[in-house]
Design an enzyme around this catalytic site. Structure first.
Site, PDB file in Angstrom:
ATOM      1  N   SER A  30      11.789 -51.173 -19.117  1.00 63.99           N
ATOM      2  CA  SER A  30      12.445 -51.812 -17.970  1.00 63.99           C
ATOM      3  C   SER A  30      13.261 -50.875 -17.095  1.00 63.99           C
ATOM      4  O   SER A  30      13.825 -51.317 -16.089  1.00 63.99           O
ATOM      5  CB  SER A  30      13.336 -52.955 -18.456  1.00 63.99           C
ATOM      6  OG  SER A  30      12.555 -54.065 -18.822  1.00 63.99           O
ATOM      7  N   LYS A  54      12.546 -51.163 -13.474  1.00 58.19           N
ATOM      8  CA  LYS A  54      13.159 -52.094 -12.523  1.00 58.19           C
ATOM      9  C   LYS A  54      14.062 -51.390 -11.506  1.00 58.19           C
ATOM     10  O   LYS A  54      14.344 -51.957 -10.439  1.00 58.19           O
ATOM     11  CB  LYS A  54      13.918 -53.186 -13.270  1.00 58.19           C
ATOM     12  CG  LYS A  54      12.999 -54.124 -14.073  1.00 58.19           C
ATOM     13  CD  LYS A  54      13.787 -55.218 -14.755  1.00 58.19           C
ATOM     14  CE  LYS A  54      12.898 -56.214 -15.490  1.00 58.19           C
ATOM     15  NZ  LYS A  54      12.350 -55.688 -16.754  1.00 58.19           N
ATOM     16  N   SER A  90      17.752 -57.633 -16.881  1.00 57.57           N
ATOM     17  CA  SER A  90      16.364 -57.215 -17.105  1.00 57.57           C
ATOM     18  C   SER A  90      15.407 -58.400 -17.128  1.00 57.57           C
ATOM     19  O   SER A  90      14.483 -58.460 -17.940  1.00 57.57           O
ATOM     20  CB  SER A  90      16.246 -56.403 -18.406  1.00 57.57           C
ATOM     21  OG  SER A  90      15.261 -55.408 -18.290  1.00 57.57           O
ATOM     22  N   LYS A 139      20.545 -48.813 -16.543  1.00 58.75           N
ATOM     23  CA  LYS A 139      19.406 -49.698 -16.831  1.00 58.75           C
ATOM     24  C   LYS A 139      18.952 -49.444 -18.252  1.00 58.75           C
ATOM     25  O   LYS A 139      18.771 -48.300 -18.665  1.00 58.75           O
ATOM     26  CB  LYS A 139      18.240 -49.457 -15.862  1.00 58.75           C
ATOM     27  CG  LYS A 139      17.134 -50.498 -16.011  1.00 58.75           C
ATOM     28  CD  LYS A 139      17.570 -51.841 -15.479  1.00 58.75           C
ATOM     29  CE  LYS A 139      16.704 -52.980 -15.990  1.00 58.75           C
ATOM     30  NZ  LYS A 139      17.008 -53.369 -17.387  1.00 58.75           N
TER      31      LYS A 139
END
Length: 219
Positions: A39, A42, A98, A203
């Site tokens: 993720s 993202k 997420s 992140k």
């Protein structure tokens, strides 16, 4: 050997720690290895969305098309088919919590659709000098989204220039109201709640092929 300042006990397979002001490498380990990034994807999804200048208050409908972004992968989400959510809320929960369906919706609602969104992700990567990176979809659920620690340092530095990415990725929680339903989201990174950390961008990510992933810009 006992670990010293230049030899910390870091179990991660790939690591890169840079001084953002000087570019000095403080610690590195397999920083050129090209691996799935889960993720962390993202962050690129957010940059491509913001670069397009799309209206953040536009409501996007969650459709069945959004569900199977990665074949064979079960995607848990509190968002349901038919829900209408603003692009701003989708961006917030994709970065902070997420939310995979939110990230998928950002890609599919892009002008020209998902294929052009993925093209824009890869074009942005090349523009940033991320030559070890390749993206095939916007969530990170696919193990074909790959990069290196060196490239991810470039990604984080670029993401840090976006005020909304700084704000949304470091938020602790967010609520979305859809009709009578209230969806509560929380950060996937507990460090954002720690007074010992001053985090500018963060992140997290996890899929089985990638293991546990983390990027941060922080003091």
């Amino acid at each position: 050997q006992a670990a010293g300042p230049a030899d910390p006990k870091i179990r991660s397979a790939s690591v890169l720690v840079l001084d953002q002001a000087t570019g000095e490498v403080l610690y590195s380990k397999n920083e050129s290895a090209i691996v799935p990034i889960a993720s962390i994807t993202k962050l690129m999804t957010a940059m491509v969305t913001l670069d397009a200048g799309l209206p953040l208050d536009e409501e996007i409908t969650i459709t069945r098309e959004i569900l199977p972004t990665v074949q064979g992968t079960k995607m848990y989400s509190a968002l349901r088919i038919g829900d209408k959510v603003t692009r701003d809320d989708l961006l917030r929960v994709a970065l902070m919590a997420s939310e995979n369906r939110a990230a998928a919706a950002l890609g599919i609602s892009y002008p020209g659709g998902l294929d052009l969104f993925v093209e824009a992700m890869n074009a942005k990567a090349l523009l940033l000098g991320m030559n070890d990176s390749r993206f095939v979809e916007p969530t990170g659920l696919s193990a074909e989204n790959v990069s290196s620690a060196g490239d991810l340092a470039r990604l984080v530095e670029a993401a840090h220039t976006y005020p909304l990415i700084r704000e949304y990725s470091t938020a602790r929680s967010h609520e979305i109201r859809i009709g009578k339903r209230k969806l509560s989201y929380h950060s996937t990174n507990r460090l954002v709640s720690s007074p010992a950390w001053e985090i500018g961008v963060q992140k997290t990510g996890f899929i089985r092929a990638a293991g546990r992933c983390l990027v941060m810009q922080a003091n």
